[in-house]
Design an enzyme around this catalytic site. Structure first.
Site, PDB file in Angstrom:
ATOM      1  CB  SER A 128      -5.489  -0.605   3.868  1.00 31.38           C
ATOM      2  OG  SER A 128      -4.931  -0.360   5.337  1.00 31.38           O
ATOM      3  CE1 TYR A 153      -6.479   4.301   5.447  1.00 28.57           C
ATOM      4  CE2 TYR A 153      -5.995   2.777   6.149  1.00 28.57           C
ATOM      5  CZ  TYR A 153      -6.611   3.696   5.132  1.00 28.57           C
ATOM      6  OH  TYR A 153      -5.334   3.153   4.324  1.00 28.57           O
TER       7      TYR A 153
END
Length: 336
Positions: A128, A153
């Site tokens: 990501s 995350y």
């Protein structure tokens, strides 16, 4: 005809990738736990499209359960494994951190172990843009250090890259990590800005605009993401002959390991993105201007030179086209 394992096949990116592979005649085993982080009905509708193909098989299971992962690898011989399953969402990771450890760390470890034991030819996995965290050097390049995540995350995604490198180094397992930049498009996630904004505008409700609309995101259309995933999956990671341990490039290695950005290379201010949605919908939004949320970053901007050099592709879909395609899908899907 190759056989692919696509984890997260009922998810946004996993669905589109599986559809591309199936249309090309590849065999796809889809793996997903169908959790209720967002609408299970939407996930099931995606699966219904995939189930129309004879070359698709779906397995409902959880990556964090080692026995379930091992069984899939015992029952099938995969030419490619593409791991897109993860607990998504930066903001959700602040209130539900344990969900990220189970899915993104334990689940990924189970995939790595299964690939190692099965001698899988190539593992491609989703990372990501959030790994860049506190970095303000623009554009973000894979040669940059990413040591300051701003959400759990992001930390789990950086951990995935480190775990993958370890397996590439110890077991010569070829791995390629792909740092996705704000993916959007038809069949998208209901927790993402485009879906939330479109829904609220059509219902006449105000939208929450964080950082008063001054954030910038490198919005990347789903078809471009899938093209990049497909191409990199087919190009098996190999050791970098120019890698220098005295000045190590973190995106390559003496092991069969690669990391690439997949972004549009064109950051757009959130206020401009909202204006694009307004034009596509034909309604002006009511806005609640809000401060920056915890875990968010002010801007993302992908340097995609390494991706283009490796696979000859660079994302380029303009947001005007991508947003219109989403709005058209949304109106059709919800019969509006």
């Amino acid at each position: 005809m190759n056989q692919h394992l696509v984890t997260g096949a009922a998810g946004f990116i996993g669905f589109h990738l599986s559809l591309r592979l199936l249309n090309r005649g590849e065999k796809v085993v889809g793996f997903d736990n169908l959790n209720d982080y967002y609408s299970v009905a939407l996930k099931q509708d995606r699966l219904n499209r995939l189930n129309d193909f004879d070359n698709f098989k779906f397995i409902e299971a959880d990556l964090s359960e080692q026995a379930q992962v091992d069984k899939v690898f015992r029952d099938h011989d995969f030419d490619r494994v593409i791991n897109l399953a993860a607990q998504a969402g930066v903001r959700y990771s602040i209130t539900n951190p344990r969900a990220y450890t189970e899915s993104n760390i334990v689940g990924f470890l189970n995939v790595l172990e299964a690939c190692r034991n099965a001698k899988t030819p190539h593992l491609t996995y989703a990372s990501s843009s959030s790994v860049y965290g506190g970095c303000t050097k623009m554009p973000f390049a894979t040669a940059d250090r990413v040591d300051h995540p701003m959400s759990l995350y992001a930390a789990t995604k950086k951990s995935n890259e480190l775990m993958a490198h370890t397996y590439s180094h110890l077991y010569e397992l070829p791995t390629t990590g792909l740092r996705f930049f704000t993916v959007y498009g038809p069949w998208g996630r209901p927790d993402m800005a485009l879906f939330l904004f479109t829904k609220a505008i059509l219902e006449g409700r105000p939208i929450d605009v964080f950082n008063e609309g001054h954030m910038k995101r490198d919005f990347t259309y789903i078809d471009d993401i899938v093209e990049g995933v497909d191409r990199t999956s087919e190009q098996i990671a190999a050791p970098d002959p120019d890698w220098d341990s005295r000045d190590p490039n973190p995106s390559t290695s003496s092991a069969p390991y690669r990391v690439y950005n997949i972004g549009n290379n064109n950051p757009v201010e959130l206020s401009t993105f909202i204006e694009t949605i307004e034009r596509a919908v034909g309604i002006q939004a009511k806005k609640n201007l809000m401060p920056m949320q915890a875990g968010d970053v002010p801007a993302t901007f992908a340097d995609i030179n390494a991706l283009e050099a490796a696979v000859g592709f660079r994302p380029s879909t303009p947001i005007q086209i991508g947003v219109q395609n989403f709005v058209d899908w949304y109106r059709d899907y919800f019969s509006i």
